[in-house]
Design an enzyme around this catalytic site. Structure first.
Site, short mmCIF file in Angstrom:
data_model
loop_
_atom_site.label_atom_id
_atom_site.label_comp_id
_atom_site.label_asym_id
_atom_site.label_seq_id
_atom_site.Cartn_x
_atom_site.Cartn_y
_atom_site.Cartn_z
N ASP A 213 4.26 3.55 6.19
CA ASP A 213 3.57 3.29 7.31
C ASP A 213 4.67 2.76 8.41
OD1 ASP A 213 3.74 0.81 6.26
OD2 ASP A 213 2.45 0.12 7.84
N LYS B 117 0.64 -1.23 0.10
CA LYS B 117 0.07 0.06 0.09
C LYS B 117 0.89 1.21 0.05
CE LYS B 117 -3.24 -2.28 3.13
NZ LYS B 117 -3.49 -2.63 4.47
N ASP C 39 14.42 -1.21 0.43
CA ASP C 39 15.39 -1.27 1.51
C ASP C 39 16.35 -2.57 1.38
OD1 ASP C 39 15.61 -0.93 4.29
OD2 ASP C 39 13.97 -2.41 4.92
P1 IMP Z 1 12.35 -4.69 1.23
O1 IMP Z 1 11.90 -5.94 0.77
O2 IMP Z 1 13.35 -4.92 2.51
O3 IMP Z 1 13.26 -3.83 0.33
O4 IMP Z 1 11.34 -4.05 1.85
C1 IMP Z 1 10.30 -3.04 0.95
C2 IMP Z 1 9.22 -2.77 1.79
O5 IMP Z 1 9.41 -2.56 3.21
C3 IMP Z 1 8.83 -1.48 1.31
O6 IMP Z 1 7.95 -1.65 0.10
C4 IMP Z 1 8.08 -1.00 2.32
O7 IMP Z 1 6.67 -0.95 2.24
C5 IMP Z 1 8.73 -1.37 3.49
N1 IMP Z 1 9.81 -0.60 4.16
C6 IMP Z 1 10.97 -0.73 3.92
N2 IMP Z 1 11.77 0.41 4.75
C7 IMP Z 1 10.63 1.15 5.17
C8 IMP Z 1 10.75 2.20 6.22
O8 IMP Z 1 11.71 2.93 6.45
N3 IMP Z 1 9.59 2.78 6.37
C9 IMP Z 1 8.48 2.20 6.15
N4 IMP Z 1 8.45 0.96 5.38
C10 IMP Z 1 9.74 0.73 5.04
#
Ligand code: IMP
Length: 180
Positions: free
Chosen positions: A161, A45, A105
Site C-alpha cells: 500500500d 497487512k 526494505d
Molecule cells: P522495513 O522495516 O523498512 O524493512 O519495512 C518493512 C515494511 O515497510 C514492509 O513490510 C512494507 O509494509 C513497508 N514497505 C517497505 N517498502 C515498501 C514499498 O516500496 N511499498 C510499500 N510498502 C513498503
C-alpha cells in the site's frame, strides 16, 4: 487529498510473473519443509495477498497465524520504530516457523520480528519475502526465500500500500509522488 500527485509510473511485475514466482516458491518450500508441519506467520497487512496465494500453492501440512506490526503511517520511509500491534495466537515453541513478509526494505521490521520471535523458542525460524530491496538495508537480515529482488522504488499493489490504498491492484507497480 491535496499536496501530492500520485502516479503509477510503470508495472514492475505482472499478474502472470507474480503467479509463476509464487508457484516456484511454494514448490521450494514444500521440498524444504517435507515431513514437517510449518507454521506460516503472515505479517499483516501487506503480505495478506501474497500469503493467500502462496499457501494455496503449497501442499505441505501447514498452519497459519498472523502478526501485525506498526506501519509507516502515510509516509514512504520507515520511522525505525517497530512494534507489534497484533500478536500471534499460536505457541511457537518447537515449531518450524516461516515468516511471510511482503517486502524487505530497511530490514528493521524483520530484524525486530526475528529477535522477538526467536525468544519464543521455535525449532526453526525462516523468512520468505515476496520482494526485497537490498540497496535500502540498514540492518542485515537473512532472507531465506525471496520472490523478486528489486531496485530502490516505492512499489504498490498485490497487497502493498501507500497510505492504505492500492493493495487491491493485481500487479506490482512503481508509485511516483510529486508535489502538486
Ligand atoms: P522495513 O522495516 O523498512 O524493512 O519495512 C518493512 C515494511 O515497510 C514492509 O513490510 C512494507 O509494509 C513497508 N514497505 C517497505 N517498502 C515498501 C514499498 O516500496 N511499498 C510499500 N510498502 C513498503
Amino acid at each position: 487529498m491535496t499536496g501530492t500527485i500520485e502516479t503509477i509510473e510503470q508495472q514492475l511485475l505482472s499478474e502472470q510473473q507474480l503467479a509463476e514466482r509464487v508457484r516456484e516458491l511454494a514448490q521450494q518450500l514444500d521440498r524444504d519443509y517435507a515431513g514437517k508441519r510449518p507454521l506460516l506467520v503472515v505479517v499483516l497487512k501487506g503480505s495478506a495477498i501474497f500469503a493467500a496465494d502462496l499457501m494455496r500453492q503449497m501442499s505441505s501440512d501447514l498452519e497459519v497465524d498472523f502478526i501485525g506490526t506498526s506501519s509507516y503511517g502515510d509516509a514512504t520511509e520507515s520511522s525505525g520504530h517497530v512494534r507489534i500491534v497484533k500478536d500471534i495466537e499460536a505457541s511457537l515453541q518447537g515449531r518450524d516457523v516461516l515468516l511471510v513478509e511482503d517486502i524487505g526494505d530497511t530490514g528493521l521490521t524483520l530484524d525486530y520480528l526475528l529477535r522477538t520471535l526467536s525468544l519464543r523458542e521455535p525449532a526453526s525460524l525462516k523468512i520468505c519475502a515476496l520482494l526485497d530491496k537490498p540497496s535500502r538495508r540498514r540492518v542485515s537480515i537473512p532472507v531465506d526465500y525471496v520472490g523478486f529482488s528489486i531496485e530502490d522504488h516505492f512499489v504498490i499493489g498485490y497487497g502493498l500500500d501507500y497510505a492504505s490504498r492500492y493493495r487491491n491492484l493485481p500487479y506490482v507497480g512503481v508509485l511516483s509522488l510529486k508535489p502538486a
